[in-house]
Design a protein around this motif. Sequence first.
Motif, PDB file in Angstrom:
ATOM      1  N   HIS A   1     -59.040 -51.793 -95.238  1.00  0.00           N
ATOM      2  CA  HIS A   1     -58.617 -51.170 -94.083  1.00  0.00           C
ATOM      3  C   HIS A   1     -58.769 -50.902 -93.259  1.00  0.00           C
ATOM      4  N   ALA A   2     -58.583 -49.685 -93.466  1.00  0.00           N
ATOM      5  CA  ALA A   2     -58.822 -48.254 -93.282  1.00  0.00           C
ATOM      6  C   ALA A   2     -60.157 -48.914 -91.921  1.00  0.00           C
ATOM      7  N   GLY A   3     -61.071 -49.453 -92.754  1.00  0.00           N
ATOM      8  CA  GLY A   3     -62.512 -49.017 -91.659  1.00  0.00           C
ATOM      9  C   GLY A   3     -62.136 -50.808 -90.625  1.00  0.00           C
ATOM     10  N   VAL A   4     -61.092 -51.768 -90.489  1.00  0.00           N
ATOM     11  CA  VAL A   4     -61.507 -52.640 -89.647  1.00  0.00           C
ATOM     12  C   VAL A   4     -60.777 -52.623 -88.769  1.00  0.00           C
ATOM     13  N   LYS A   5     -61.076 -52.063 -87.419  1.00  0.00           N
ATOM     14  CA  LYS A   5     -60.831 -51.708 -86.001  1.00  0.00           C
ATOM     15  C   LYS A   5     -59.546 -53.311 -85.464  1.00  0.00           C
ATOM     16  N   ARG A   6     -58.344 -52.444 -85.181  1.00  0.00           N
ATOM     17  CA  ARG A   6     -57.165 -53.456 -85.086  1.00  0.00           C
ATOM     18  C   ARG A   6     -57.580 -54.872 -84.252  1.00  0.00           C
ATOM     19  N   TYR A   7     -58.522 -54.282 -83.208  1.00  0.00           N
ATOM     20  CA  TYR A   7     -58.462 -54.657 -81.477  1.00  0.00           C
ATOM     21  C   TYR A   7     -59.691 -56.028 -82.260  1.00  0.00           C
ATOM     22  N   VAL A   8     -60.657 -55.711 -83.216  1.00  0.00           N
ATOM     23  CA  VAL A   8     -61.221 -56.576 -84.103  1.00  0.00           C
ATOM     24  C   VAL A   8     -60.442 -57.796 -84.497  1.00  0.00           C
ATOM     25  N   GLN A   9     -58.846 -57.435 -85.252  1.00  0.00           N
ATOM     26  CA  GLN A   9     -58.242 -57.629 -86.116  1.00  0.00           C
ATOM     27  C   GLN A   9     -57.400 -59.267 -84.503  1.00  0.00           C
ATOM     28  N   GLU A  10     -56.778 -58.806 -83.767  1.00  0.00           N
ATOM     29  CA  GLU A  10     -56.431 -59.282 -83.142  1.00  0.00           C
ATOM     30  C   GLU A  10     -57.270 -60.825 -82.190  1.00  0.00           C
TER      31      GLU A  10
ATOM     32  N   GLU B   1     -72.175 -43.656 -78.202  1.00  0.00           N
ATOM     33  CA  GLU B   1     -71.033 -43.374 -79.464  1.00  0.00           C
ATOM     34  C   GLU B   1     -69.867 -43.382 -79.224  1.00  0.00           C
ATOM     35  N   VAL B   2     -69.213 -43.610 -77.604  1.00  0.00           N
ATOM     36  CA  VAL B   2     -68.193 -42.996 -77.245  1.00  0.00           C
ATOM     37  C   VAL B   2     -67.391 -44.299 -77.060  1.00  0.00           C
ATOM     38  N   TRP B   3     -69.016 -45.283 -76.121  1.00  0.00           N
ATOM     39  CA  TRP B   3     -68.582 -47.165 -75.354  1.00  0.00           C
ATOM     40  C   TRP B   3     -68.614 -47.367 -77.171  1.00  0.00           C
ATOM     41  N   LEU B   4     -68.865 -47.111 -78.788  1.00  0.00           N
ATOM     42  CA  LEU B   4     -69.235 -47.887 -79.311  1.00  0.00           C
ATOM     43  C   LEU B   4     -67.094 -47.620 -80.095  1.00  0.00           C
ATOM     44  N   ASN B   5     -66.910 -46.861 -79.661  1.00  0.00           N
ATOM     45  CA  ASN B   5     -65.469 -46.911 -80.834  1.00  0.00           C
ATOM     46  C   ASN B   5     -64.503 -46.654 -79.452  1.00  0.00           C
ATOM     47  N   GLU B   6     -64.722 -47.133 -78.967  1.00  0.00           N
ATOM     48  CA  GLU B   6     -63.366 -47.352 -77.438  1.00  0.00           C
ATOM     49  C   GLU B   6     -62.998 -48.581 -77.512  1.00  0.00           C
ATOM     50  N   ASP B   7     -61.719 -48.576 -77.541  1.00  0.00           N
ATOM     51  CA  ASP B   7     -60.790 -49.877 -77.618  1.00  0.00           C
ATOM     52  C   ASP B   7     -60.533 -50.675 -76.171  1.00  0.00           C
ATOM     53  N   PRO B   8     -61.849 -52.048 -76.459  1.00  0.00           N
ATOM     54  CA  PRO B   8     -61.665 -52.446 -75.281  1.00  0.00           C
ATOM     55  C   PRO B   8     -60.716 -52.833 -73.919  1.00  0.00           C
ATOM     56  N   SER B   9     -59.430 -52.661 -74.631  1.00  0.00           N
ATOM     57  CA  SER B   9     -58.461 -52.609 -73.873  1.00  0.00           C
ATOM     58  C   SER B   9     -58.363 -51.776 -73.096  1.00  0.00           C
ATOM     59  N   SER B  10     -58.900 -50.719 -73.215  1.00  0.00           N
ATOM     60  CA  SER B  10     -58.675 -49.549 -72.448  1.00  0.00           C
ATOM     61  C   SER B  10     -59.251 -49.931 -70.770  1.00  0.00           C
ATOM     62  N   GLY B  11     -59.917 -50.829 -70.948  1.00  0.00           N
ATOM     63  CA  GLY B  11     -60.722 -51.844 -69.070  1.00  0.00           C
ATOM     64  C   GLY B  11     -60.945 -49.780 -68.772  1.00  0.00           C
ATOM     65  N   SER B  12     -61.641 -48.733 -69.341  1.00  0.00           N
ATOM     66  CA  SER B  12     -62.209 -47.476 -69.028  1.00  0.00           C
ATOM     67  C   SER B  12     -63.394 -47.677 -68.061  1.00  0.00           C
ATOM     68  N   ASP B  13     -64.521 -49.128 -68.407  1.00  0.00           N
ATOM     69  CA  ASP B  13     -65.288 -49.798 -67.363  1.00  0.00           C
ATOM     70  C   ASP B  13     -65.207 -50.450 -65.939  1.00  0.00           C
ATOM     71  N   ASN B  14     -63.820 -50.936 -66.468  1.00  0.00           N
ATOM     72  CA  ASN B  14     -63.567 -51.480 -64.700  1.00  0.00           C
ATOM     73  C   ASN B  14     -63.995 -51.324 -63.639  1.00  0.00           C
ATOM     74  N   GLU B  15     -63.704 -48.898 -63.689  1.00  0.00           N
ATOM     75  CA  GLU B  15     -63.283 -49.205 -62.361  1.00  0.00           C
ATOM     76  C   GLU B  15     -64.852 -47.990 -62.442  1.00  0.00           C
ATOM     77  N   SER B  16     -65.969 -48.445 -63.025  1.00  0.00           N
ATOM     78  CA  SER B  16     -67.330 -47.664 -62.753  1.00  0.00           C
ATOM     79  C   SER B  16     -67.420 -48.087 -61.564  1.00  0.00           C
ATOM     80  N   ASN B  17     -69.016 -47.292 -61.505  1.00  0.00           N
ATOM     81  CA  ASN B  17     -69.755 -47.790 -60.060  1.00  0.00           C
ATOM     82  C   ASN B  17     -70.230 -49.114 -60.369  1.00  0.00           C
ATOM     83  N   PRO B  18     -70.939 -49.335 -61.013  1.00  0.00           N
ATOM     84  CA  PRO B  18     -71.649 -50.398 -62.120  1.00  0.00           C
ATOM     85  C   PRO B  18     -71.105 -51.584 -61.964  1.00  0.00           C
TER      86      PRO B  18
END
Length: 1071
Positions: free
Chosen positions: A688-697, A509-526
């Motif tokens: 509009h409240a249900g739309v993720k802004r990063y999806v529109q971008e 759920e954390v991953w699904l609600n996270e903005d991809p631009s945060s880049g939190s996955d880039n520094e993980s061990n995988p």
Amino acid sequence: MFGVRSLSPNPAFSPTPAVHNIRGSEWRLDDLLGRYARVKFQQPAEEGNGPDVSGPSEADNSVGNGDQSVVVVPNSLDRDSRCLYSSFTLNHHIHRRLLLFTAKPDKRTLSGETMEAVVPQEITAELTQILSNLVLGDNEIRANAEKAVNDRLARTPELYLLALAQFAIAADTEVMRSFSLVLLRRLLFRPAPSQPHHHPSQPRLSLYDHLSSQTLTTLERLLLHSLSHEPSPSVRKKSVDTICDVAKQGMVRGRPWHALQAQTFTMTQQGAGGAGLRESAYRVFAGCPNLVMDLQTDAVLQVFQKGLQDNESIEVRHAALLASVAYLTAAEPAQLAQSLSLMYPILETIHTLSQSLSSPASDPTTKSNHAHLTEFLTALTPLCSTNPSLFAPHLPALLSFMPQLILPAVDCGPTPTVGRPFPTARSTEGSFVFPLPGEAPAEEEGDKTEGEDEEAEERAALRLAALEFMVSLGEAKPGMVRKVVGWVESCVRACLEGMGELEEDADLEVWLNEDPSSGSDNESNPALYEQSLDRLACALGGRSVLPPAFQYIPSMLVSYDWRQRHAGLMAIAAIGEGTGKVMQNELSKIVDLVTPMFKDAHPRVRFAACQCIGQLCTDLEEVIQEQYHAQLFPVLVSALEDPEPRVHSHAAAALINFCEGVERDTLLPYLDPIVERLLKLLNPEGDHAGVKRYVQEQAITTLAMVADASEATFAKHYPTIMPLLLSVLRNADGVEYQKLRIKAMECAGLIAIAVGKEVFRQDSNTLVELLIRIQKSPHDPSDTQLTHYLTATWAKMCQAMGEEFEPYLPVVMPQLLTTAGAKADISIYDESPETLEEKEGWEIIEMEGQTLGIRTSSLDDKCQAFETLVIYCSTLGSCFAPWLSQTLEITLPALKFYFHEGVREAAAMLVPMLLACGKQSGSLTPQMVSAIFHQVISCISTEHDSSFLSSLYKCFCDSLRLFGGPAALSPEYANGIMEATKRQLQAIADRRKSRSDRAGREGLAGDEDGSGFGDGGMGREEVAMMEEIEEYALQDMERMLEMFDANHPLLVAVSSVRDLGMWTEDEDEGE
């Protein structure tokens, strides 16, 4: 394991009164003292007592007998070490005799040792107060203290630097002693405060350069006292850092520090209880390897081997390893050949530690064996890049235990059942639980104590460190590791295993609600394992990496564990770039494996499928689009309707990669469904409240790329999309809409170009007015991208409107010319590049002895400004004439703007365009023509970069054609271009001869893997690439010469230089 070899004594190293200078000529003791000194071995007064770590004192270690100096040498040392010790000790003794201090104030107790203070008491008291204020949290007090330091250094630098060094010994607390050493290190080598006659081309002198020889000698004495008498290990490390800087900078300036040689060697001989001193000594050797580079090799290796085999302290072994790596890295080829035996004790330390991982640490309060081995491998890894051939004889032995370090411990995990076909370690829902509800809970599987978590982190860090060691070796010498069966296979398997170690479904759920631009996955061990696999593929090629990878990937894609399926897809994406040529042969099978994964039950697997296809579209551009568009377009289009925002957003991103390499006719059948689904993602009429802004971008960005690829065919969608974009630009003013606004600008510009001037004309004025409003409105400082996108959109507007854009030049040109003419934003730092923290938007470089920080963001803005001027001038032609003079004035100097290649390339393209503009408009003056040819010929004459040399010749030829050909060129410039060409031909010939000679000396021609001129040199591929770049320059030279005369004599010279090349074509060794 590695059969540690004893380092045979060298009979040539005998006790003579000759001592070698550091990196300099040999000097003799007789030259200094006449017949004063004579070396004599003498039994110590008490058996077993080692030498004083502060170096031989006049009272204990030497006895003056008229014309003699007798040096006591511990008989616990072997012959070679005794000889080396006597050399060092006598050296130190001489310096002690030469130290004469004119000012000898009251004595103070320094670090428990009675030692004469070198500065007056009042200076020490004042400095104590200043340093106390510097460490306070109050900004005003600290600022005043900094001002006081600068003021004292400007007036009496020697006195206060010595006081600072003395305070590093005498301060009561470890914090203040450490702070004093750090501050001393920074102040010594920062530029001196006042240099009125300093020339810009000369490196600025530091405070160190202004100190007298007597002050430097006193400073060195204080630092040596700190090194040998400091009780705190952490402070002693700061002392080592400062000493290493002083030693290195002194050697650069021709001031060797012989007393440091003597003291550090003496410290390595300390017996039981002296582990801290031994460690510090080896750290000095690691930080300043030149201290031992000119000493007898065998004796130095004996010292290093002793440290590597230290039985008392693992920290000493680690420091000795650092010293050994630094020594081998700095050694010259002949010296390196004599030091090969050092690799045996080096690698034996790694093997021994690896065998002790299951044993508890010798001291439970210190680091675990896993942490120690991680440090050891991290210390050794740089040697893989600088001298990979040193490891060649040891690869089979390394392979016997390294795979166990990079692979995870075997854990079968929970057993699948009918009720729970996809179990996870932490899931207990729907399964039998013991104890029963209501009873005291036992520790569940998956629940770890703090100690277990720490141990798991240490094991994970060790696996990554060991993998980095193996991958670095493969990158540096690919042919060498290819020959060792199992090396590449182990690395590939370890990467695949690590990529599958994602967090479990609890974090979905954390991953699904996270903005991809945060880049939190880039520094993980995988992600780190994925990067390692990518590097491995790029270094070793498809023939080496694809077979072991696809030994596992097909089974991973059908695993019950979603993490394995995810890892399999990400692995295909990671190896695409390095294995592309071989992968093309199996692309049909790979597409068949990947496309079903778009329907996977897990959203992260579907996300990985989008990533995989998107990356392959980039790495195998045009090939995959042309051959497999029928299979891939449908799955990507359907993924746009995925229920999860992160998945359909990533599908839209993958479509961008797909469209970049697709033919227009191939895209057209899919255009309508793509646009229809992208419009749904924009959701212009929905909630509009249900739309993720990063999806529109992302949807707007993909629409822009689709419009660019489909060109005029996109016109039928124009009436639907352009009003939406204009609405965004008109209403999206909030901070949260910054990215959406710039994406809308970009999309509107690309659509305007795609549909053409006629279709766009109805909205052109509206869009221009909106852009002007945005440009004039106050800018949010946090919106760092607005100016870049605004400039790019104005350029697209010019391309779309053509000559109709001319009335808007007064709006855009002033700011554009200011940006293009801006000087490089450069800062000068006191510290060395290694000690500075990287700042976003800045690049730290070392040039002419100075540490410079260059603001790369301003360089990128300057480059974009010139690229935009190219678009304006080429699109508007003679209509650009009012701005010709100002543009030419900033363009010609930019040909020598060495801080950014993009600026120079754009300027070289712009010069002939400006010449054409002036000729068409009649505004070209003789002075402009003269300035153009003078600057271009001058640049050709002095250019060192072969790639830009080709651009300069193109610039010259294009300009000459526009001007009327060679007949219109004055004799001065005709002779000038020929002389410049001769100079460049000679330079290219010299470079090619140098590379050929070096290949002959260091065996590139006979290097089977072709990976380099020995270690640290250029490999076959690098040389071939350089010669290919030179070939482009030679071809442009030929074209220029043929413009003057089809049989020009220099054409023969061009052919002769071409024949000096080592290779005519680039062979792909990896594939």
